[in-house]
Design a protein around this motif. Structure first.
Motif, PDB file in Angstrom:
ATOM      1  N   ILE A 197       0.980  -0.984  -0.102  1.00 55.85           N
ATOM      2  CA  ILE A 197      -0.020   0.132  -0.085  1.00 55.85           C
ATOM      3  C   ILE A 197       0.833   1.356  -0.011  1.00 55.85           C
ATOM      4  O   ILE A 197       1.974   1.229   0.704  1.00 55.85           O
ATOM      5  CB  ILE A 197      -0.949   0.146   1.314  1.00 55.85           C
ATOM      6  N   PHE A 198       0.451   2.303  -0.823  1.00 58.22           N
ATOM      7  CA  PHE A 198       1.069   3.394  -0.924  1.00 58.22           C
ATOM      8  C   PHE A 198       2.406   3.557  -1.556  1.00 58.22           C
ATOM      9  O   PHE A 198       2.984   4.625  -1.549  1.00 58.22           O
ATOM     10  CB  PHE A 198       1.380   4.140   0.408  1.00 58.22           C
ATOM     11  N   GLN A 199       2.679   2.262  -2.230  1.00 50.21           N
ATOM     12  CA  GLN A 199       4.077   2.497  -2.955  1.00 50.21           C
ATOM     13  C   GLN A 199       3.896   2.687  -4.346  1.00 50.21           C
ATOM     14  O   GLN A 199       2.944   2.140  -5.082  1.00 50.21           O
ATOM     15  CB  GLN A 199       4.594   0.840  -2.815  1.00 50.21           C
ATOM     16  N   ARG A 200       4.503   3.768  -4.848  1.00 53.84           N
ATOM     17  CA  ARG A 200       4.468   4.175  -6.181  1.00 53.84           C
ATOM     18  C   ARG A 200       5.639   4.123  -6.747  1.00 53.84           C
ATOM     19  O   ARG A 200       6.793   4.429  -6.241  1.00 53.84           O
ATOM     20  CB  ARG A 200       3.834   5.571  -6.365  1.00 53.84           C
ATOM     21  N   LEU A 201       5.845   3.578  -8.004  1.00 50.94           N
ATOM     22  CA  LEU A 201       7.069   3.570  -8.856  1.00 50.94           C
ATOM     23  C   LEU A 201       7.273   4.853  -9.684  1.00 50.94           C
ATOM     24  O   LEU A 201       8.390   5.064 -10.348  1.00 50.94           O
ATOM     25  CB  LEU A 201       7.094   2.239  -9.687  1.00 50.94           C
ATOM     26  N   HIS A 202       6.501   5.688  -9.684  1.00 50.91           N
ATOM     27  CA  HIS A 202       6.538   6.950 -10.707  1.00 50.91           C
ATOM     28  C   HIS A 202       5.862   7.927 -10.000  1.00 50.91           C
ATOM     29  O   HIS A 202       4.889   7.842  -8.960  1.00 50.91           O
ATOM     30  CB  HIS A 202       5.668   6.617 -11.876  1.00 50.91           C
ATOM     31  N   GLY A 203       6.373   9.312 -10.393  1.00 49.97           N
ATOM     32  CA  GLY A 203       5.889  10.462  -9.771  1.00 49.97           C
ATOM     33  C   GLY A 203       4.456  10.719 -10.178  1.00 49.97           C
ATOM     34  O   GLY A 203       3.854  10.055 -11.152  1.00 49.97           O
ATOM     35  N   ARG A 204       3.868  11.350  -9.247  1.00 50.26           N
ATOM     36  CA  ARG A 204       2.240  11.655  -9.617  1.00 50.26           C
ATOM     37  C   ARG A 204       2.207  12.398 -10.746  1.00 50.26           C
ATOM     38  O   ARG A 204       1.034  12.492 -11.501  1.00 50.26           O
ATOM     39  CB  ARG A 204       1.631  12.618  -8.340  1.00 50.26           C
ATOM     40  N   ASN A 205       3.340  13.393 -11.237  1.00 45.64           N
ATOM     41  CA  ASN A 205       3.013  13.976 -12.417  1.00 45.64           C
ATOM     42  C   ASN A 205       3.092  13.316 -13.690  1.00 45.64           C
ATOM     43  O   ASN A 205       2.458  13.566 -14.774  1.00 45.64           O
ATOM     44  CB  ASN A 205       4.101  15.132 -12.628  1.00 45.64           C
TER      45      ASN A 205
END
Length: 387
Positions: A320-328
Motif C-alpha cells: 500500500i502507498f508504494q508508487r514507482l512513478h511520480g504523480r505528475n
C-alpha cells in the motif's frame, strides 16, 4: 548355498514329514483346541491390518503412515504363521512355514527399526485433547481478531467521512473565492487556488480509496458472480478513457464464481485501469484477459503492452502507498494493487506478475473455486462457545 537352492526347489514338497496329527500323541480335545486357537488368532490378526488399511485410506494425511504399513504387514505375517500351524495338522508344509516365519522375522525387525527411528516424532504428536485446547485458543484469538478488525473498519469509515466534510468545505470556499473575487486576484493567487483545489481533490480520492481498502473482505454474504458481466460493467464505466486512448480490450470466456461481487470487481477494475494508465507513449493500449480451469481453482491473467515493471519491484507494487512513478507522470494513490492483493489473500488465492520493461506486464490471479475466508471459518467451525 546348495541347501538354500534345494530348500526352494522342495518348498511345496510335504513328503518328508507326516501330518501333525500323527506327530506325537494328540487327543481330539488337545488337537482341536490347538487348531481352533490358531484359527482364532489368525482371524484376529487378519482383522487388525484390514482395519489399519481402511483407517489410512479414510483418514487422509495420517502421520507416520509407513510405520502403520509395516506394523500391518508384521501382524498379517504373524497371523499367517498361526494359520499354517493349524493347516499342518493335515498338510505338513514345514518348508513354507519356515519361509513365512523368516519373512515375519525380517518385517518385525524393520518395524522395530521404524518405531525407534520415528519414536521422537511419534511422542511429539498431539493428542485429541491437546488439539481441542489449541483449537479453542485459536477460536478465541479469531474472535478477538474479528472484533478488532470490525472496530478498525468502523474507525476507518467514521474517520474517512469526518475527513470528507472539511475537505468539501475547503473546496467550496476556494471555488467561491475564485468565482466572487477571481477578477481581483492576480495570476499567483489563482494558481494557489488551483493547486489547493487539486490537492483537496487528491485527498478526497485517497480517502475514498482507503475506505474501499478497509472494506475489503468485510462482507461474507457470498453470491454467484458472473465475471463476464463484471468485466462488461467495468469496460462500460471506463468507455471514456478507452475511447480517448483508442485501447483494445480482448476478454475471453470467464467463469462464474461464488464470492463477493464488489471484491472481484475491485480486483479486475484495478488491473484493467492499470493497463490503461501505464501505457507507452504513441502505443495504443492492448489488454488481454483470460481464465483457465486448474481443477480446484481458476487462474486469471490480465496482460498489457504498457511500460512494464522491473523485476526488483514485483513485491513492492503490491504494498500500500508504494508508487514507482511520480504523480505528475501517472496519477493514482498507490492503493489499487494493494487492494487486489488483500482480496486475493483473504480468498486464499495468489497474485503475482511477469513483466518486461518497455514491452508490457502480465498479472496473474489464482482464486479457489470454493472460497472460505477466516470469517467463514469462525462462523462454521467453532468448537466451543467463547465468552
Amino acid at each position: 548355498m546348495n541347501e538354500v537352492i534345494e530348500f526352494f526347489q522342495q518348498l511345496a514338497n510335504v513328503n518328508d514329514w507326516p501330518p501333525r496329527w500323527y506327530c506325537g500323541r494328540w487327543t481330539d480335545f488337545h488337537g482341536w483346541l490347538y487348531i481352533l486357537s490358531d484359527l482364532t488368532i489368525w482371524l484376529a490378526y487378519m482383522a487388525i491390518p484390514l482395519i489399519l488399511i481402511r483407517f489410512i485410506l479414510v483418514k487422509k494425511g495420517v502421520p507416520l503412515s509407513g510405520v502403520f504399513v509395516l506394523f500391518g504387514a508384521f501382524i498379517l505375517l504373524c497371523g499367517l504363521t498361526h494359520l499354517l500351524d493349524a493347516v499342518m495338522f493335515w498338510w505338513p508344509a514345514y518348508r513354507i512355514n519356515a519361509l513365512v516365519r523368516f519373512c515375519t522375522a525380517m518385517v518385525s525387525i524393520a518395524t522395530v527399526l521404524a518405531l525407534i527411528r520415528y519414536f521422537d516424532e511419534a511422542v511429539g504428536l498431539r493428542t485429541s485433547k491437546e488439539y481441542d485446547r489449541e483449537l479453542s485458543f485459536r477460536q478465541q484469538a479469531m474472535q478477538e481478531l474479528t472484533r478488532s478488525n470490525e472496530e478498525l473498519q468502523q474507525f476507518a469509515y467514521i474517520a474517512s467521512h469526518d475527513l470528507q466534510s472539511p475537505l468539501k468545505t475547503i473546496v467550496n470556499y476556494l471555488t467561491l473565492l475564485e468565482s466572487k473575487h477571481g477578477e481581483k486576484l492576480d495570476t499567483d493567487a489563482v494558481r494557489l487556488i488551483n493547486v489547493s483545489t487539486a490537492a483537496a481533490e487528491r485527498m478526497r480520492v485517497l480517502i475514498n480509496d482507503l475506505l474501499d481498502f478497509s472494506r475489503v473482505g468485510t462482507d461474507i454474504d457470498f453470491q454467484t458472480v458472473d465475471l463476464n458481466e463484471v468485466l462488461a460493467e467495468i469496460l462500460e464505466e471506463h468507455q471514456t478513457e478507452i475511447r480517448l486512448t483508442g485501447a483494445s480490450i480482448d476478454v475471453g470466456p470467464l467463469p462464474t464464481i461464488r464470492a463477493h461481487r464488489t471484491d472481484l470487481k475491485q480486483v479486475f477494475q484495478n488491473l484493467v485501469t492499470n493497463g490503461l494508465k501505464y501505457r507507452r507513449a504513441d502505443v495504443v493500449p492492448h489488454i488481454r484477459i483470460r481464465a483457465s480451469d486448474e481443477g480446484n481453482q481458476y487462474r486469471f491473467t490480465v496482460s498489457d503492452n504498457g511500460i512494464g515493471i522491473d523485476s526488483k519491484y514485483y513485491d513492492r507494487v503490491f504494498q500500500i502507498f508504494q508508487r514507482l512513478h511520480g504523480r505528475n507522470e501517472y496519477p493514482g494513490t498507490g492503493i489499487g494493487l494493494a487492494t487486489c492483493k488483500k482480496v486475493v489473500d483473504i480468498y486464499g488465492g495468489q497474485i503475482g506478475l511477469d513483466s518486461t520493461v518497455g514491452v508490457g506486464s502480465t498479472f496473474y490471479v489464482v482464486i479457489p473455486k470454493v472460497i472460505k475466508t477466516s470469517q467463514h471459518y469462525a462462523q462454521t467451525h467453532s468448537l466451543y462457545p467463547v465468552n
